[in-house]
Motif scaffolding. Structure first.
Motif, short mmCIF file in Angstrom:
data_model
loop_
_atom_site.label_atom_id
_atom_site.label_comp_id
_atom_site.label_asym_id
_atom_site.label_seq_id
_atom_site.Cartn_x
_atom_site.Cartn_y
_atom_site.Cartn_z
N GLU A 66 37.61 41.81 38.57
CA GLU A 66 37.06 41.14 37.39
C GLU A 66 36.74 42.11 36.25
OE1 GLU A 66 36.53 37.38 36.96
OE2 GLU A 66 38.26 38.15 38.05
N PRO A 67 36.09 43.26 36.50
CA PRO A 67 35.90 44.21 35.41
C PRO A 67 37.22 44.63 34.76
CG PRO A 67 34.48 44.78 37.24
CD PRO A 67 35.39 43.69 37.73
N ARG A 68 38.28 44.80 35.56
CA ARG A 68 39.59 45.15 35.01
C ARG A 68 40.13 44.03 34.12
NH1 ARG A 68 40.94 47.47 40.17
NH2 ARG A 68 41.93 45.51 40.74
N THR A 135 32.43 35.22 42.02
CA THR A 135 32.94 34.83 40.71
C THR A 135 34.25 34.09 40.88
OG1 THR A 135 33.57 35.64 38.51
CG2 THR A 135 34.14 37.02 40.39
N GLN A 136 34.50 33.19 39.97
CA GLN A 136 35.75 32.44 39.97
C GLN A 136 36.14 32.19 38.52
OE1 GLN A 136 35.65 28.86 42.23
NE2 GLN A 136 37.75 28.27 41.76
N ARG A 137 37.43 32.31 38.24
CA ARG A 137 37.89 32.07 36.86
C ARG A 137 39.29 31.51 36.87
NH1 ARG A 137 41.74 35.72 36.10
NH2 ARG A 137 41.51 37.76 37.13
N GLY A 138 39.63 30.91 35.74
CA GLY A 138 40.98 30.43 35.53
C GLY A 138 41.79 31.45 34.76
N ASP A 139 43.01 31.08 34.44
CA ASP A 139 43.87 31.93 33.63
C ASP A 139 43.48 31.83 32.16
OD1 ASP A 139 45.65 33.06 35.52
OD2 ASP A 139 46.76 31.17 35.64
N LEU A 140 43.91 32.81 31.38
CA LEU A 140 43.85 32.71 29.94
C LEU A 140 44.85 31.63 29.53
CD1 LEU A 140 42.84 33.94 27.20
CD2 LEU A 140 44.89 35.39 27.30
N GLN A 141 44.37 30.59 28.83
CA GLN A 141 45.23 29.47 28.48
C GLN A 141 45.06 29.09 27.02
OE1 GLN A 141 44.12 26.31 31.16
NE2 GLN A 141 45.41 27.09 32.81
N PRO A 142 46.08 28.47 26.43
CA PRO A 142 45.92 27.94 25.07
C PRO A 142 44.76 26.94 25.04
CG PRO A 142 48.24 27.93 25.71
CD PRO A 142 47.46 28.27 26.95
N ASN A 143 43.97 26.99 23.99
CA ASN A 143 42.84 26.09 23.83
C ASN A 143 43.28 24.94 22.92
OD1 ASN A 143 40.29 25.03 23.99
ND2 ASN A 143 39.37 26.43 22.52
#
Length: 291
Positions: A66-68, A135-143
């Motif tokens: 996550e830091p990366r 921690t959990q996250r999604g991808d970078l996506q168009p908003n």
């Protein structure tokens, strides 16, 4: 909107609007994110036992993941970054759960475009210090562009505990019996960004008077896992058991009779519905005294 396991958004460099969470360690994490400081970020994650990390690709046995990720995203130089905290819960002493989303503009081959990252964190207190345990996250996506006004600062208390639903519905029906309004049940959860967007629309200057004149609004939580109050939704004709698409609405008379119930996800996507749709809905189902 289909239930997101976590809804998050973080930000990094450039002009930024950061809503303070009221939880100092999270604010420190945001500051390190803005600075793209991978070392400082890494110090906020548990080492023993190592933080549990869930990415779109699956579980990762590497607390440095996550830091990366966030420092690399910061290095891309996003602008107009806006961090929106959707929910902050304290389920027990020494634990804080946070859901948030980061909206930003990034340069692409076709110019600057809006993007978003969604996710969540579990913080625990260890030896007097707060650390991220999961921690959990999604991808970078168009908003996507939304047709309804978005909240600058989402209300983290929008949805109360799921076990309060029945008492709040009863109180709203009792109030409606006195002032001859109707009751709108909004099934959803704090992790649902479209739920926050709909609430912002209900409180917008052009719509709030219509809501206040004709309705009592009750927010019914489906819970963190989207599995609470589903029987209550079925009672009022809102089919959530097969697919938790929220926000989902029902409109009741003061005697509890259902006059409308959402069947096809009519309100669950604020990229489809706009102000005129909401106004038309509120006028259509307003009590007779308003016509």
């Amino acid at each position: 909107m289909e239930r997101l396991v976590c809804a998050v958004a973080l930000l990094l460099l450039g002009p930024v609007a950061v809503a303070q969470s009221g939880f100092e360690p999270l604010n420190r994490w945001k500051a390190d994110m803005l600075a793209g400081n991978q070392t400082a970020l890494a110090s906020l994650y548990l080492k023993v036992p190592p933080s549990q990390v869930q990415t779109p690709e699956g579980k990762v046995q590497d607390a440095a993941e996550e830091p990366r990720f966030w420092s690399a995203l910061a290095a891309k130089g996003p602008t107009d970054v806006n961090v929106k905290v959707l929910d902050v819960e304290r389920p027990q002493p020494g634990q804080v759960n946070v859901i948030f989303r980061v909206e930003m503009m990034l340069r692409t081959n076709s110019g600057e475009k809006p993007f978003v990252v969604e996710g969540a964190q579990v913080w625990i207190q260890q030896s007097g210090d707060w650390r991220i345990a999961a921690t959990q996250r999604g991808d970078l996506q168009p908003n996507p562009q939304r047709r309804l006004p978005e909240p600058a600062k989402p209300n983290v208390d929008l949805y109360p505990s799921p076990d309060k639903a029945q008492s709040e519905i009863s109180a709203a029906l009792a109030a409606a019996a006195k002032d001859h309004k109707r009751v709108i049940l909004v099934f959803g959860a704090n992790w649902c960004y479209d739920c926050h967007v709909l609430d912002a629309a209900f409180h917008s200057p052009n719509i709030a008077p219509l809501v206040n004149k004709n309705y009592h609004v009750v927010h019914v939580s489906v819970g963190d896992e989207g599995n609470k109050n589903l029987d209550l939704a079925e009672k009022y004709g809102v089919p959530l058991k097969k697919s938790v698409r929220v926000p989902s609405l029902a409109v009741l008379d003061p005697d509890g009779k259902v006059v409308y119930s959402q069947k096809q996800g009519e309100f669950d996507d604020s990229t489809r519905i706009g102000r005129l749709d909401v106004v038309s809905f509120l006028k259509k189902w307003a009590p007779a005294h308003a016509s």
